[in-house]
Scaffold this motif. Structure first.
Motif, PDB file in Angstrom:
ATOM      1  N   GLU A 216      84.298  27.887  74.972  1.00  0.00           N
ATOM      2  CA  GLU A 216      83.643  27.005  74.000  1.00  0.00           C
ATOM      3  C   GLU A 216      82.131  26.961  74.242  1.00  0.00           C
ATOM      4  O   GLU A 216      81.332  26.970  73.314  1.00  0.00           O
ATOM      5  CB  GLU A 216      84.207  25.575  74.082  1.00  0.00           C
ATOM      6  CG  GLU A 216      85.706  25.464  73.825  1.00  0.00           C
ATOM      7  CD  GLU A 216      86.097  25.772  72.387  1.00  0.00           C
ATOM      8  OE1 GLU A 216      85.316  26.405  71.660  1.00  0.00           O
ATOM      9  OE2 GLU A 216      87.220  25.378  72.010  1.00  0.00           O
TER      10      GLU A 216
ATOM     11  N   MET B 191      80.474  29.907  72.804  1.00  0.00           N
ATOM     12  CA  MET B 191      80.304  29.756  71.347  1.00  0.00           C
ATOM     13  C   MET B 191      79.104  28.857  71.040  1.00  0.00           C
ATOM     14  O   MET B 191      78.304  29.140  70.157  1.00  0.00           O
ATOM     15  CB  MET B 191      81.561  29.117  70.745  1.00  0.00           C
ATOM     16  CG  MET B 191      82.804  29.965  70.851  1.00  0.00           C
ATOM     17  SD  MET B 191      83.108  30.921  69.361  1.00  0.00           S
ATOM     18  CE  MET B 191      83.763  29.641  68.291  1.00  0.00           C
TER      19      MET B 191
ATOM     20  N   ARG C 259      76.487  28.202  72.931  1.00  0.00           N
ATOM     21  CA  ARG C 259      75.217  28.848  73.263  1.00  0.00           C
ATOM     22  C   ARG C 259      74.815  29.848  72.175  1.00  0.00           C
ATOM     23  O   ARG C 259      73.670  29.882  71.740  1.00  0.00           O
ATOM     24  CB  ARG C 259      75.313  29.542  74.636  1.00  0.00           C
ATOM     25  CG  ARG C 259      74.041  30.301  75.014  1.00  0.00           C
ATOM     26  CD  ARG C 259      74.033  30.769  76.457  1.00  0.00           C
ATOM     27  NE  ARG C 259      74.011  29.680  77.405  1.00  0.00           N
ATOM     28  CZ  ARG C 259      72.927  28.954  77.684  1.00  0.00           C
ATOM     29  NH1 ARG C 259      71.779  29.204  77.075  1.00  0.00           N
ATOM     30  NH2 ARG C 259      73.001  27.981  78.549  1.00  0.00           N
TER      31      ARG C 259
ATOM     32  N   ALA D 273      75.659  29.839  69.051  1.00  0.00           N
ATOM     33  CA  ALA D 273      75.299  29.129  67.826  1.00  0.00           C
ATOM     34  C   ALA D 273      73.894  28.537  67.932  1.00  0.00           C
ATOM     35  O   ALA D 273      73.093  28.627  67.003  1.00  0.00           O
ATOM     36  CB  ALA D 273      76.318  28.027  67.542  1.00  0.00           C
TER      37      ALA D 273
ATOM     38  N   THR E 125      73.027  24.546  60.554  1.00  0.00           N
ATOM     39  CA  THR E 125      74.275  23.803  60.399  1.00  0.00           C
ATOM     40  C   THR E 125      75.299  24.274  61.428  1.00  0.00           C
ATOM     41  O   THR E 125      75.992  23.466  62.061  1.00  0.00           O
ATOM     42  CB  THR E 125      74.821  23.983  58.973  1.00  0.00           C
ATOM     43  OG1 THR E 125      73.747  23.748  58.057  1.00  0.00           O
ATOM     44  CG2 THR E 125      75.927  23.000  58.684  1.00  0.00           C
ATOM     45  N   ILE E 126      75.393  25.579  61.599  1.00  0.00           N
ATOM     46  CA  ILE E 126      76.324  26.112  62.602  1.00  0.00           C
ATOM     47  C   ILE E 126      75.908  25.631  63.996  1.00  0.00           C
ATOM     48  O   ILE E 126      76.747  25.211  64.805  1.00  0.00           O
ATOM     49  CB  ILE E 126      76.366  27.664  62.535  1.00  0.00           C
ATOM     50  CG1 ILE E 126      77.028  28.119  61.236  1.00  0.00           C
ATOM     51  CG2 ILE E 126      77.120  28.237  63.735  1.00  0.00           C
ATOM     52  CD1 ILE E 126      77.060  29.626  61.041  1.00  0.00           C
TER      53      ILE E 126
ATOM     54  N   ALA F  88      76.657  21.827  64.362  1.00  0.00           N
ATOM     55  CA  ALA F  88      78.097  21.553  64.281  1.00  0.00           C
ATOM     56  C   ALA F  88      78.797  22.023  65.557  1.00  0.00           C
ATOM     57  O   ALA F  88      79.665  21.336  66.092  1.00  0.00           O
ATOM     58  CB  ALA F  88      78.701  22.236  63.059  1.00  0.00           C
ATOM     59  N   GLU F  89      78.416  23.186  66.046  1.00  0.00           N
ATOM     60  CA  GLU F  89      79.021  23.686  67.277  1.00  0.00           C
ATOM     61  C   GLU F  89      78.576  22.856  68.479  1.00  0.00           C
ATOM     62  O   GLU F  89      79.355  22.606  69.398  1.00  0.00           O
ATOM     63  CB  GLU F  89      78.668  25.165  67.490  1.00  0.00           C
ATOM     64  CG  GLU F  89      79.543  26.110  66.690  1.00  0.00           C
ATOM     65  CD  GLU F  89      81.007  26.049  67.093  1.00  0.00           C
ATOM     66  OE1 GLU F  89      81.733  25.250  66.481  1.00  0.00           O
ATOM     67  OE2 GLU F  89      81.432  26.761  68.016  1.00  0.00           O
TER      68      GLU F  89
END
Lengths: 403, 361
Positions: free
Chosen positions: B273, B276, B278, B280, B299-300, B303-304
Motif C-alpha cells: 500500500e 502505491m 508513494r 501516487a 486527485t489520485i 485519495a491514495e
C-alpha cells in the motif's frame, strides 16, 4: 519557453526514428494494421497467417523483437532510448512486436546472465527470431508453493542425464518446442540439490496432457518425463545452482505478470464506458447508480496508482540495472487489482456478463467471463500472493523466522 | 522513490538530515507543551527560511530558487516524518495562489516577501467542517470582503490570507492599518494540536487575484492536495518504519514479533500500500512539474494518501499494542494528524466524486 538547440544526440535520435519508419513502411504488412499481437496470450496456438509469418521474420532477422539484447546473439543491440522510440513507432503504425513468449520474457534474460557461450549461441538467436517456443518446467504435484520440494530427477549417466518425473501447470506445454526445467541432481540437500536443465519437448519419453480449467480453457499442461535422455551440455550453470538461477528467472516472470504482460491485455475497455453501456446515466451524463459510480472511481484511482507504481519500478530498475525484489510487490498488487477489475466487469454486465457460450451474448460478454475465471490463476501462479508476502517480509523488510 | 536529479538528491539529503537532527518529534512535543496557539517553533521556521525552503517553487526573479514541485514535495515528505509543525506549507500555497492568479504588480509585491520568509501566508477556503470549495457564502462588495472561514491552517501568524469568495480568490492583508479589527482569528483546538482557527472577515479590504485561469481555485486546491499528500507520505513512511522496528525488537513467547507470519503478511500488505501511495504522490508532483493532467494526478495523489495513511496509522497503533496508546510514545501524534489531513482539501468521498467527474462519469 525557448526552443532547445538541436544537438548531435537529437540528430542521432531523429535519424534512428526515420530508420524505424522506413523499416515499417518496407516490411510491415498493412493488412495486420491494428490487429494486435496474435501471440500475446500464452493460451494461443501458433498458427500464423502468411503476412504474420513475414512480419515475424522481418522483425526477427533485424533483432528488433528483442531490441536491447546483444547483436552477437541476434538481438537488436539498441539503447533503451532507441528501444522506446521503436516501441513508439510500432504503436503509431498500428503494428506489434511479433517476438514474445516465455523465451523472451523469462528464459532469454536468465540465459544471457547465467548461460555459457555455447548455450547462448545455440538458444538465444532462435528466440530473437521467434522460431522456438519455450515452456517452464517448475511446479510439480507436490511442489507448488514449496517449489524446492521438487522430485523430478536427473541422473548422471556419463554423457547424458536421465530424467524421470512429472511437472505440472506447464503453460503452453502442448505447443512448446523446449522446456527450461528445474530438476533434482542431489537428494541430500533440498536447495543445493536442484539444477537448471534444458529439455527438448520432442525427445522420446516426454508426454504432455492439457489440463481443463474452470474457465473451460486448457492453457496449462501436465508434463511427464520417462527415461528422457538429455545431453550434458544442456545444464545451465553448474549442478546445484538451479535454485539460484531459477529464482532469478522468477523475478523476470513476476515483473512480466504484474505490469506489461497480463494486465496490458486487459486495458481494452474503460470501466466507465462499459458501465454506461449497461446502466442508466443522469441528465449530466454521470452514472445514475451512485454506488456503482463510487466503486468504479475507487477502483480507477487505485488502478492509476498501480500504473504509476509499475512505471516507477521500471524507472528505478533502469537506474539500478535489472529487475529487483520490488517485482514481488508489483506482482502482488497487479494481480489483485486485475482480479478486482474482472469482478467489476462481470458485475457491471449483470447476468449478461456470465454468459458461457452460444447465442444471446456478445463477444465482449463471453470473453469477460472467461477472463474472470482465468484471472483467478494470477494470484496463484508465478508464486502465490502468500509466497510474495513471505518474500517481501523476509527479503525486503528483514522480518526473519525464529530459529 | 522517483529517480532524482543531482540537485534534487542534494536537497532531499539535506532536508532529511536537517529534519532528523534539528526537528525531531521531541521538538513538536515542546511546541505542544508551550501551549502557544501558533503551534510552531519560531527559530525552527526562521532556519527553514534561511535554507531557502520558503522559496522552492518561486521563480528566481522573485527571490525564490525555482527548484520545482518535486523538490518542494520532498521537503514536506521529510517534515511529515517527524510531524514537524510550521507554516511552510501554508506559505508555499499562498505563493502558488499568487503565481497562478496574481497580476505582475501583486507578484512583485508579495512573492519576494513570501520567498524570504518575511511574510507568512495561508489559504482560507472552506466555511465548514467539510471541504466544499464550490459552496461559498463569502462575498466581496466594493473591495470589502465579508465571510467566515472554518478550520484555517496556520492562521495565527499569517499576515496574508488567500480567501475564496463566491466570485474568485482574493488576498487580504491582515496586518494593514486599514484592516485593523476586520480580520479576527479564533483558535480551534483540534486533536493534532496544530494551528487551526475560525477566521472572520468583516468588510476586510481585499484585492482580487484576477489574472488567473477560469479554474484558478481548482488549480490551487490541486496544489494543496498534492503537497498535503507529501506530508502524509512522510507520516505513513515514518509510522511504517517505526512499526517495523518495534516488531523486530518486541519479544513475546520467547521470539521477536517479526517472526510471526500473521504479522509478516500484514506488514507485506502495508508495504504494498505504501508503494502505491508513494507512486501516487510522486506522480502528482511530476504532473505539476510537467504541467500535464494535474487535476487527475492530484486527485489520485490525495485519495491514495487518504486511503493508505488511514490504514497505516490505524495498523501502526494496533501493531504496537498497549504502548502505542500512550502519550509518551510518538505514534499517537501521527494518528491524530492523519485524520486532520484526511479531511483537509478533500475527504476520500469528495475525491472519488471529483475523480469520476473529471473522468466523465
Amino acid at each position: 519557453m525557448a526552443t532547445r538547440p538541436m544537438t548531435d544526440k537529437d540528430a542521432a535520435t531523429d535519424a534512428f526514428r526515420q530508420e524505424v519508419c522506413q523499416f515499417l513502411t518496407d516490411h510491415f504488412p498493412p493488412e495486420l494494421k491494428g490487429k494486435g499481437n496474435p501471440m500475446a496470450g500464452i493460451e494461443s496456438d501458433l498458427r500464423e497467417t502468411e503476412p504474420q509469418r513475414r512480419w515475424r521474420e522481418s522483425m526477427g532477422s533485424r533483432g528488433w523483437g528483442t531490441p536491447t539484447w546483444p547483436t552477437a546473439y541476434g538481438g537488436g543491440g539498441l539503447s533503451r532510448k532507441q528501444a522506446a522510440i521503436l516501441s513508439e513507432e510500432l504503436t503509431r503504425a498500428g503494428a506489434y512486436n511479433p517476438i514474445g513468449g516465455m523465451g523472451v520474457m523469462m528464459f532469454g534474460p536468465t540465459l544471457l546472465e547465467y548461460g555459457n557461450e555455447q548455450q547462448k549461441q545455440e538458444h538465444i538467436p532462435p528466440i530473437c527470431r521467434g522460431e522456438i517456443r519455450w515452456c517452464q518446467g517448475y511446479s510439480e504435484p507436490n511442489a507448488g508453493s514449496d517449489l524446492a520440494n521438487l522430485q523430478t530427477t536427473a541422473e548422471d549417466k556419463g554423457d547424458h542425464y536421465l530424467v524421470n518425473g512429472q511437472k505440472t501447470w506447464t503453460s503452453g506445454g502442448q505447443w512448446a518446442d523446449k522446456c527450461f526445467c528445474l530438476v533434482r541432481t542431489d537428494r541430500s540437500d533440498k536447495h543445493k540439490g536442484i539444477s537448471f536443465l534444458l529439455i527438448d519437448m520432442r525427445a522420446p519419453g516426454v508426454e504432455v496432457r492439457p489440463i481443463r480449467m474452470i474457465s473451460g480453457l486448457s492453457p496449462f499442461c501436465e508434463t511427464f518425463f520417462t527415461d528422457v535422455k538429455v545431453p550434458k551440455e544442456n545444464l545451465v550453470g553448474r549442478e546445484g545452482e538451479g535454485w539460484t538461477i531459477g529464482k532469478r528467472l522468477l523475478q523476470h516472470e513476476r515483473t512480466n505478470l504484474s505490469g506489461g504482460g497480463s494486465t496490458g491485455r486487459m486495458t481494452g475497455q474503460r470501466l466507465p464506458d462499459l458501465a454506461k453501456k449497461y446502466h442508466e446515466t443522469d441528465a449530466s451524463g454521470a452514472l445514475a447508480d451512485k454506488v456503482l459510480r463510487d466503486r468504479i472511481a475507487d477502483f480507477e484511482i487505485r488502478w492509476g496508482a498501480f500504473l504509476l507504481t509499475a512505471r516507477r519500478a521500471a524507472e528505478e530498475s533502469k537506474a539500478q540495472g535489472g529487475v529487483s525484489e520490488i517485482s514481488s510487490v508489483l506482482k502482488k498488487l497487479g494481480t489483485k487489482l486485475g482480479q478486482e477489475r474482472s469482478e467489476l466487469i462481470i458485475g457491471i454486465m449483470g447476468l449478461q456478463g456470465l454468459g458461457w457460450e452460444g447465442e444471446g451474448f456478445s463477444e465482449t460478454e463471453l470473453a469477460g467471463v472467461r477472463a474472470w475465471l482465468f484471472g483467478k490463476a494470477t494470484t496463484i501462479y508465478g508464486g502465490s500472493t502468500e509466497i510474495q508476502n513471505n518474500i517481501i517480509a523476509k527479503r525486503v523488510l528483514g522480518m526473519l523466522d525464529h530459529q | 522513490m522517483a529517480v532524482l536529479s543531482e540537485e534534487q538528491e542534494m536537497l532531499r539529503d539535506m532536508a532529511r538530515e536537517w529534519v532528523v537532527n534539528e526537528s525531531p518529534v521531541a521538538k513538536f512535543r515542546a511546541v505542544r507543551a508551550s501551549g502557544e496557539p501558533r503551534a510552531y517553533d519560531l527559530a525552527t521556521y526562521a532556519t527553514m527560511a534561511q535554507m531557502g525552503w520558503t522559496g522552492v517553487i518561486i521563480p528566481e526573479a522573485f527571490g525564490g530558487t525555482d527548484f520545482g514541485w518535486l523538490s518542494a514535495g520532498m521537503i514536506f515528505e521529510e517534515m511529515g516524518k517527524t510531524v514537524t509543525a510550521s507554516p511552510l506549507m501554508a506559505t508555499t500555497l499562498t505563493a502558488a495562489a499568487i503565481m497562478l492568479g496574481g497580476s505582475d504588480e501583486q507578484k512583485a509585491k508579495w512573492l519576494p516577501q513570501l520567498a524570504s520568509g518575511a511574510v507568512i501566508g495561508t489559504l482560507a477556503i472552506d466555511e465548514g467542517p467539510h471541504h466544499a470549495p464550490h459552496r461559498l457564502a463569502t462575498t466581496v462588495a466594493n473591495g470589502r470582503l465579508t465571510g467566515t472561514k472554518a478550520f484555517v491552517h496556520e492562521a495565527h501568524d499569517a499576515a496574508l490570507f488567500v480567501v475564496a469568495a463566491a466570485d474568485g480568490l482574493y488576498v487580504v492583508e491582515a496586518d494593514s492599518a486599514e484592516n485593523a479589527g476586520s480580520v479576527r482569528v479564533a483558535t480551534r483546538h483540534l486533536a493534532d494540536m496544530r494551528s487551526h482557527a475560525l477566521v472572520m472577515f468583516e468588510g476586510a479590504s481585499a484585492e482580487k487575484l484576477a489574472a488567473g485561469p477560469e479554474d484558478l481555485l481548482d488549480q490551487l486546491l490541486d496544489r494543496a492536495r498534492i503537497l498535503t499528500a507529501c506530508e502524509m507520505l512522510g507520516m505513513a513512511q515514518a509510522v511504517f518504519d517505526t512499526t517495523l522496528d518495534y516488531l523486530k525488537q518486541r519479544v513475546q513467547f520467547n521470539q521477536a514479533l517479526s517472526s510471526f507470519q500473521a504479522l509478516q503478511h500484514r506488514m507485506a500488505d502495508l508495504f504494498g500500500e505504501l508503494a502505491m501511495m508513494r507512486s501516487a504522490v510522486e506522480g502528482g508532483l511530476q504532473a505539476l512539474d510537467a504541467g500535464m493532467m494535474v487535476a487527475q494526478a492530484a486527485t489520485i495523489a490525495k485519495a491514495e494518501a487518504n486511503r493508505v495513511l488511514h490504514i497505516i496509522s490505524r495498523e501502526g497503533v494496533q501493531l504496537h499494542g498497549g504502548i502505542g496508546m500512550t502519550d509518551e510514545y510518538d505514534i499517537g501524534f501521527y494518528l491524530k494528524r492523519a485524520r486532520v489531513l484526511e479531511s483537509s482539501w478533500g475527504s476520500t468521498s469528495f475525491l472519488k466524486d471529483r475523480f469520476a467527474k473529471i473522468s466523465g462519469y
